[in-house]
Design a protein around this motif. Structure first.
Motif, short mmCIF file in Angstrom:
data_model
loop_
_atom_site.label_atom_id
_atom_site.label_comp_id
_atom_site.label_asym_id
_atom_site.label_seq_id
_atom_site.Cartn_x
_atom_site.Cartn_y
_atom_site.Cartn_z
N LEU A 23 0.69 -1.38 -0.08
CA LEU A 23 -0.18 0.02 -0.05
C LEU A 23 0.71 1.11 0.02
O LEU A 23 0.70 2.12 -0.92
N PRO A 24 1.88 1.45 1.06
CA PRO A 24 2.57 2.67 0.91
C PRO A 24 3.51 2.82 -0.41
O PRO A 24 3.42 3.99 -0.73
N ARG A 25 3.96 1.67 -0.94
CA ARG A 25 4.76 1.89 -2.19
C ARG A 25 3.86 2.39 -3.61
O ARG A 25 4.12 2.88 -4.31
N LEU A 26 2.42 1.64 -3.40
CA LEU A 26 1.69 1.99 -4.52
C LEU A 26 1.36 3.47 -4.56
O LEU A 26 1.16 4.04 -5.60
N HIS A 27 1.13 3.97 -3.39
CA HIS A 27 0.85 5.36 -3.00
C HIS A 27 1.83 6.29 -3.51
O HIS A 27 1.69 7.50 -3.98
N HIS A 29 4.34 5.74 -5.68
CA HIS A 29 4.75 5.36 -6.90
C HIS A 29 4.05 6.31 -8.01
O HIS A 29 2.93 6.37 -8.05
N GLU A 30 4.81 6.99 -8.87
CA GLU A 30 4.11 7.83 -9.80
C GLU A 30 3.24 7.17 -10.92
O GLU A 30 2.48 7.78 -11.63
N ALA A 312 13.93 -1.66 -1.03
CA ALA A 312 13.90 -1.15 -2.29
C ALA A 312 13.58 -1.96 -3.26
O ALA A 312 13.29 -1.59 -4.40
N GLU A 313 13.87 -3.53 -2.96
CA GLU A 313 13.49 -4.26 -4.32
C GLU A 313 12.33 -4.41 -4.53
O GLU A 313 11.59 -4.59 -5.71
N TYR A 314 11.12 -4.08 -3.77
CA TYR A 314 9.72 -4.01 -3.74
C TYR A 314 9.34 -2.90 -4.70
O TYR A 314 8.58 -2.95 -5.76
N SER A 315 9.98 -1.59 -4.48
CA SER A 315 9.73 -0.68 -5.18
C SER A 315 10.27 -0.80 -6.71
O SER A 315 9.39 -0.41 -7.53
N LEU A 321 6.75 -3.50 -13.38
CA LEU A 321 5.36 -4.22 -13.60
C LEU A 321 4.68 -3.41 -14.90
O LEU A 321 4.00 -4.32 -15.69
N PRO A 322 4.58 -2.22 -15.03
CA PRO A 322 3.81 -1.72 -16.11
C PRO A 322 4.14 -2.25 -17.58
O PRO A 322 3.45 -2.63 -18.58
#
Length: 367
Positions: A23-27, A29-30, A312-315, A321-322
């Motif tokens: 949730l925090p990383r999705l929020h 991320h641009e 950092a690997e999760y970010s 992914l896109p």
């Protein structure tokens, strides 16, 4: 000039991984906009603060979701992902992707039915130190052996957690930590079949409160331990040989007698070896900095490794992914890989299962 379109995401599951990792990383991320969260717990849904909050995935509209990030308990990964894929919703599912070969086949069928793609969540190969290891390993000639271990000093999930219940988790440390370790094998060897598999498991620490993970926070509304014992392994060891004669040794331990949590990967090739020591995951009891060493003809040389923030690997995984979502050639790739991994893990468990063997105390064989 506008940038690329943002990916509309539904986060399915608001347990520790959903709340603390995704949730925090999705929020932040641009490239992503969280448009919905799905969880049966009303308090967890309210705390997430998403525009739409649903109790079940059946309420998701495929026309309003570009990607569903599935971070539910293990036994729900494949059923939830299959329901979404069948509706035409692309899915990024946390590890382990599935708990059996049959579940992998079900996911493959759901991809075909809905025309959507499944992407797999295992972040090990996105770490800077692992990527440095892979670069060094590319110059080692034919690979002969890989040794992988992730050993924690204290890291057993809480007694109230589904992680320690076989019915919901599917297994213990092997499925939890071992999936990450297996994920590091594929970039080294490519698609791999194992001819021979031998495994052993033990559960010396799983019900010891002093060995609990100290960095995890319980989900909102989580109950205290109810006294029920965990019935999964806290340690698994395996030895596998591929159809090309490459050997792989693996150890995954939630707890041990070590002083800190260390992940170690050693790659032995015909032209030298490469050894990485670091700490995967979010433990606070970690190796201070990763260390990578290449050895050839008795000469060991350190290899510089970039330092990066924990997680950092999760970010970095979200960064990629896109493009994976837009690639029609990705359909079926993650499912096939997950099928290989769960088949190997299942064979390790099967090998370890004749465990009506009586443990032998140290020194018992000496007069």
């Amino acid at each position: 000039m506008t940038g690329p379109a943002r990916v509309r995401v539904a986060l399915v599951g608001l347990g520790w991984a959903g709340r603390r990792i995704w949730l925090p990383r999705l929020h932040e991320h641009e490239r992503y906009t969280v448009t919905a969260v799905v969880d049966p717990d009303p308090a967890a849904r309210a705390a997430a603060g998403a525009p739409a909050a649903l109790a079940e995935v059946d309420g998701l509209d495929p026309a309003t979701v570009d990607l569903a990030v599935v971070a539910v308990p293990n036994h729900l990964h494949a059923p939830v992902a299959a329901r979404l894929l069948s509706k035409g919703v692309p899915v990024f599912v946390e590890k382990p992707v599935c708990l059996s070969v049959a579940e992998a086949d079900r996911l493959a069928a759901a991809e075909l039915t809905g025309g959507a793609v499944l992407l797999a969540g295992s972040a090990a190969r996105y770490r800077a130190d692992v990527r440095a290891l892979l670069d060094v390993a590319a110059g080692l000639g034919p690979i002969r052996h890989i040794d992988l271990s992730w050993v924690r000093a204290h890291g057993v999930p809480t007694a109230s957690s589904w992680f320690v219940r076989r019915e919901q988790a599917g297994g213990g440390a092997l499925l939890d930590l071992g999936w990450h370790l297996f994920d590091a094998v594929e970039p080294l060897l490519g698609p791999t079949a194992f001819d021979r598999v031998l495994g052993a498991v033990s559960s010396d620490f799983v019900n010891d409160p002093s060995r609990r993970a100290r960095w995890k926070q319980a989900a909102p509304g989580a109950s205290a331990a109810d006294g029920a014992a965990g019935d999964v392994e806290d340690t698994a060891r395996g030895f596998l040989v591929t159809d090309r004669g490459v050997s792989v040794a693996l150890r995954a331990s939630w707890a041990s007698h070590e002083t800190r949590d260390v992940t170690a990967i050693t790659v032995e090739g015909a032209a030298g070896t490469a050894a990485l020591r670091c700490t995967f995951g979010f433990s606070t009891n970690r190796q201070e900095a990763p260390a990578l060493v290449r050895t050839r003809h008795g000469v060991a040389r350190p290899v510089p490794v970039p330092r990066e923030p924990v997680g950092a690997e999760y970010s970095r995984q979200l960064d990629e992914l896109p493009a994976l979502l837009a690639d029609p050639g990705r359909r079926g790739v993650a499912v096939a890989r997950a099928r290989e991994m769960i088949a190997a893990i299942g064979r390790l468990y099967d090998s370890a299962r004749p465990a009506a063997r009586t443990p032998v105390a140290a020194g018992a064989g000496h007069a």
